[in-house]
Design an enzyme around this catalytic site. Sequence first.
Site, PDB file in Angstrom:
ATOM      1  N   CYS A 315       0.815  -1.227   0.000  1.00 42.84           N
ATOM      2  CA  CYS A 315       0.000   0.000   0.000  1.00 42.84           C
ATOM      3  C   CYS A 315       0.839   1.263   0.000  1.00 42.84           C
ATOM      4  CB  CYS A 315      -0.857   0.079   1.260  1.00 42.84           C
ATOM      5  SG  CYS A 315      -1.944  -1.304   1.452  1.00 42.84           S
ATOM      6  N   ARG A 412     -12.288   0.639  -6.028  1.00 38.08           N
ATOM      7  CA  ARG A 412     -11.901   0.514  -4.620  1.00 38.08           C
ATOM      8  C   ARG A 412     -11.355   1.842  -4.086  1.00 38.08           C
ATOM      9  NH1 ARG A 412      -7.818  -1.461  -0.979  1.00 38.08           N
ATOM     10  NH2 ARG A 412      -8.895  -2.841   0.453  1.00 38.08           N
TER      11      ARG A 412
HETATM   12  P1  XMP Z   1      -0.877  -7.361   3.125  1.00 42.91           P
HETATM   13  O1  XMP Z   1      -0.048  -6.577   4.081  1.00 42.91           O
HETATM   14  O2  XMP Z   1      -1.456  -8.595   3.720  1.00 42.91           O
HETATM   15  O3  XMP Z   1      -2.117  -6.398   2.793  1.00 42.91           O
HETATM   16  O4  XMP Z   1      -0.160  -7.605   1.846  1.00 42.91           O
HETATM   17  C1  XMP Z   1      -3.209  -6.822   2.037  1.00 42.91           C
HETATM   18  C2  XMP Z   1      -4.328  -5.800   2.142  1.00 42.91           C
HETATM   19  O5  XMP Z   1      -3.909  -4.519   1.635  1.00 42.91           O
HETATM   20  C3  XMP Z   1      -5.026  -3.845   1.060  1.00 42.91           C
HETATM   21  N1  XMP Z   1      -4.636  -3.489  -0.303  1.00 42.91           N
HETATM   22  C4  XMP Z   1      -4.191  -2.277  -0.653  1.00 42.91           C
HETATM   23  N2  XMP Z   1      -4.093  -1.136   0.050  1.00 42.91           N
HETATM   24  N3  XMP Z   1      -3.188  -0.066  -1.834  1.00 42.91           N
HETATM   25  C5  XMP Z   1      -3.621  -0.002  -0.557  1.00 42.91           C
HETATM   26  O6  XMP Z   1      -3.549   1.058   0.058  1.00 42.91           O
HETATM   27  C6  XMP Z   1      -3.252  -1.173  -2.603  1.00 42.91           C
HETATM   28  O7  XMP Z   1      -2.852  -1.188  -3.758  1.00 42.91           O
HETATM   29  C7  XMP Z   1      -3.797  -2.339  -1.985  1.00 42.91           C
HETATM   30  N4  XMP Z   1      -4.046  -3.581  -2.436  1.00 42.91           N
HETATM   31  C8  XMP Z   1      -4.546  -4.270  -1.372  1.00 42.91           C
HETATM   32  C9  XMP Z   1      -6.212  -4.767   1.121  1.00 42.91           C
HETATM   33  O8  XMP Z   1      -6.985  -4.378   2.214  1.00 42.91           O
HETATM   34  C10 XMP Z   1      -5.556  -6.121   1.310  1.00 42.91           C
HETATM   35  O9  XMP Z   1      -6.404  -7.051   1.944  1.00 42.91           O
END
Ligand code: XMP
Length: 498
Positions: A315, A412
């Site tokens: 993120c 999203r």
């Molecule tokens: P982890 O840390 O498990 O996080 O890899 C997965 C979660 O991150 C969110 N998610 C995003 N958040 N930009 C964001 O700010 C993104 O591109 C993105 N893609 C996923 C989402 O809640 C996921 O479950």
Amino acid sequence: SAQEIFSSAITKSGYTYDDLICLPGHINFGVHDVNLTTRFSRKITLKTPIVSSPMDTVTESNMAIAMALEGGLGVIHTNLSIEAQANEVARVKKFKAGFIIDPVCVPPTMTLEELDQLKSKLGFTGFPVTENGQMGRPLLGLVTKRDTDFITDRKTRLSAIMTPLSQLVTEKEGIDLKQANETLQKSKKGKLPIITNTNLLVALVARTDIKKNVEFPNATKHPVNKELLVAAAIGTRPADRERVRALAAARVDAIIIDSSQGDSVFQHEMIKWIKKEFPEIQVVAGNVVTKQQAKHLIECGADALRVGMGIGSICTTQEVCACGRAQASAVYNVAKLANLYGVPILADGGISSPGHIVKALSLGAGAAMCGSLLAGTSETPGEYFYSEEGKRLKRYRGMGSIDAMKKGSDDRYFGTTSAIKVAQGVSGTVQDKGSIHRYIPYLTQGIRHGMQDIGAKSVSELQDMLQQGHLRFELRSTAAQREGGVHGLHSFERKLFD
Ligand code: XMP
């Protein structure tokens, strides 16, 4: 207590998992006595507190099947056409351990040369021959190594060398795995096609799969029809209502409304609409990080909340938008509010070890939602490839990365109507982690060890301790955090489990 640590009147600061450490309690039970049963939503219970994230490099049907077999749950991502996403849900619902419900079929017109190419690409050797090479069409025969090995002319068509239906051992639709196993043993065959009364192919049972087929005592199943449970993500556009209808028709059990900032009028309307039209489907709303956001979504009818903003491994939301919250503070505060309404929460993102899951549960989460932790397992979408140093890798990308948003996930981030797409995530690679069926048992055993150290025999006991202020935490200085990791070695090798 968590109450003291997170009381903003004292700290005025946000904390995340690594800022905290749980203090050990008293152990009077074995590690195998620890019960991880937990609440995913108002009506869904899991035996494993882990949910795979709705991301296009994490969860499609293979992952959702594996997660449900291991007692967790998978959420099919929404970067797919409506039809394709509903099909992924249907694949999970049709899954029966030991039965291959969509075997690769070949047409009778295929040449041996073409079959050789298919074999080397897929790695298996037996194929049902069907009309047009499609599933659900009449079965014409079977080609296995025995039919193909000694044919020198590789231009020969399969129709000339296959074992035809009249000579095959088959079984009729509706048979259970035990009966299929008996038939395979009696016939000494390697493959058993399952067909309808009109010879349409509906499944294939392979002897090698039956040998591999272990019991999954923790599987997340419907109590009556025994189908695996599955969730799917949607957006908040009016057009997503059509998606909900298709997912409902495919018998999805829970719908996750996928938004980086859940407290929007679009989401409020979507929750109310789903709850009115499909009251039997559980609705997971989010994402939220404050009590106020959470209260709004619960008042609209949410059955669970997804907590986390800008803290995932991929993120960039906190950098780009200046909005979000440190995850331990978000989980604790939202869980405290949601608990008053009996609504469970999912601690979403920022989890990179079983210890983080222990902390998430200790702060009131019902389950952890994981992206990067599960990325790179063999059940995730995408192919493996090798880095220059010879490491086996898979792609893992944020749904807010430009590539993913171009495939549809811009909703999203409320980006569908703007001409400029602003990335809130990155795209990267992760190392091969093997199969979910080896990896989840490692994670759950790690969680059990953590809970044993704390002195909590079950997730509900852990959360009672949290509420009563009996669960003790300490904040860690930067030096203490360094000390809590591997240090002082020239080099080391880290093997996670055996
Ligand atoms: P982890 O840390 O498990 O996080 O890899 C997965 C979660 O991150 C969110 N998610 C995003 N958040 N930009 C964001 O700010 C993104 O591109 C993105 N893609 C996923 C989402 O809640 C996921 O479950």
